[in-house]
Design an enzyme around this catalytic site. Sequence first.
Site, PDB file in Angstrom:
ATOM      1  N   THR A 250       6.257 -34.086 -11.115  1.00 39.17           N
ATOM      2  CA  THR A 250       6.176 -33.960  -9.664  1.00 39.17           C
ATOM      3  C   THR A 250       7.497 -33.577  -9.004  1.00 39.17           C
ATOM      4  OG1 THR A 250       6.571 -36.335  -9.363  1.00 39.17           O
ATOM      5  CG2 THR A 250       4.274 -35.601  -9.537  1.00 39.17           C
TER       6      THR A 250
ATOM      7  N   THR B  84       5.431 -29.248  -0.448  1.00 38.63           N
ATOM      8  CA  THR B  84       6.703 -29.931  -0.655  1.00 38.63           C
ATOM      9  C   THR B  84       6.423 -31.380  -1.021  1.00 38.63           C
ATOM     10  OG1 THR B  84       8.909 -30.297   0.307  1.00 38.63           O
ATOM     11  CG2 THR B  84       7.029 -30.645   1.758  1.00 38.63           C
TER      12      THR B  84
ATOM     13  N   ASP C  11      10.887 -33.350 -18.808  1.00 37.44           N
ATOM     14  CA  ASP C  11      10.877 -33.977 -17.502  1.00 37.44           C
ATOM     15  C   ASP C  11      11.105 -32.844 -16.503  1.00 37.44           C
ATOM     16  OD1 ASP C  11      12.219 -35.135 -15.054  1.00 37.44           O
ATOM     17  OD2 ASP C  11      11.790 -36.999 -16.133  1.00 37.44           O
TER      18      ASP C  11
ATOM     19  N   SER D 120      12.673 -32.540 -13.908  1.00 39.96           N
ATOM     20  CA  SER D 120      14.045 -32.388 -13.419  1.00 39.96           C
ATOM     21  C   SER D 120      14.821 -31.377 -14.244  1.00 39.96           C
ATOM     22  CB  SER D 120      14.771 -33.737 -13.447  1.00 39.96           C
ATOM     23  OG  SER D 120      14.140 -34.676 -12.605  1.00 39.96           O
TER      24      SER D 120
ATOM     25  N   GLN E 226      15.820 -28.220   8.383  1.00 41.52           N
ATOM     26  CA  GLN E 226      15.697 -29.511   7.714  1.00 41.52           C
ATOM     27  C   GLN E 226      14.446 -30.258   8.159  1.00 41.52           C
ATOM     28  OE1 GLN E 226      19.327 -31.809   8.124  1.00 41.52           O
ATOM     29  NE2 GLN E 226      20.611 -30.013   7.747  1.00 41.52           N
ATOM     30  N   CYS E 227      13.843 -29.847   9.263  1.00 44.14           N
ATOM     31  CA  CYS E 227      12.622 -30.495   9.741  1.00 44.14           C
ATOM     32  C   CYS E 227      11.450 -30.092   8.849  1.00 44.14           C
ATOM     33  CB  CYS E 227      12.321 -30.076  11.174  1.00 44.14           C
ATOM     34  SG  CYS E 227      13.612 -30.503  12.361  1.00 44.14           S
TER      35      CYS E 227
ATOM     36  N   THR F  34       5.259 -36.660 -15.860  1.00 46.12           N
ATOM     37  CA  THR F  34       4.790 -38.041 -15.945  1.00 46.12           C
ATOM     38  C   THR F  34       3.387 -38.156 -16.517  1.00 46.12           C
ATOM     39  OG1 THR F  34       6.181 -38.721 -14.087  1.00 46.12           O
ATOM     40  CG2 THR F  34       4.298 -40.117 -14.584  1.00 46.12           C
TER      41      THR F  34
END
Length: 338
Positions: A92, A163, A60, A62, A274-275, A15
């Site tokens: 990002t 993260t 990008d 992704s 997952q926490c 970006t």
Amino acid sequence: MNAKKRILILYTGGTIGMVPGREGYIPDSSSFRQVLRSIPDLHHPDMAEWELEQFSPLLDSSDITVREWNKIGRVIARDYDRYDGFVVLHGTDTMAYSASALSFMLENLSKPVVFTGAQIPLCQLRSDGRDNLINAMAIAASGKVHEVCLYFHGVLLRGNRATKYSSDQFAAFDSPNAPHLADVGIQIGYHESALRAPCQGPLRLTEFEEIPIGVLKVFPGIQFDLFASIMTERLRGVVLETFGAGNIPSYGHALLPIIEKAYRSGTIITVCSQCPQGTVSLGAYAVSKPLRDVGAVNGRDMTTEAAVTKLYYLFSRHLTKEEIKEQMSRDLRGELTL
């Protein structure tokens, strides 16, 4: 800041350098150098000397793959002796994956590699990219940091602890299980106890191979038999995102035969939570003990980003299965708390 320090800026896309297109923001290589030249702070007497290397094609984030990680690593290894630090401009969405990957690829690192980017392009009003870039440059030239890190909106994070947790706030990143390396306000306040010491010996680059690795997120009502077809000997590593401290639903123990079969086939199963904050503790609850019994690796407080890229790294070193399991449980670059 020492104005004689030399910093290489690697622009991979993302970006920060995008421009409006007919279908949304798109990477642009033609104007980015001119945009940087128009930022007065980059030419301030106290600013380090810098050069720009633009990747082609710009992506990008992704679309970032193992190939792009290897390309970034090769550029840093090639120019390691010519510069005092490196700033990697990156999208990002996958920045935390890339920062984690580079932390493992670059062994014996004693210079800063600082990832940063923006939520709003530099060409747009209210862009956060200018401050992110200027502060990343200051950190790269400070001589304080000797590892791969990620700077964004006032905080400096260890790359393999970061993260992304917000898609629409300027404060897009955090490291829930590790302290900030620095907090940036009027002064850049480094947390000396959190910083890694410079490594000894020559820099060694381990390029990643395109290893088949998967991520499986457990959820209520999951039908494990649907995943049996992908858990074959071709799948070399799996990061299993479990509930809480490593818990999985029993459902008649439907998952365990699948994991056991994958383990016998040589697949390395690494259990993460997952926490966002906390650690995996296999065996603390009855529903997590079977994972330990079938040979899964306790990922402790590693992020999924770190676990995935660490698997790439260890498989690319052609270690044995037992060596990989042992290394996954060890802290190699500050990625987990023992």
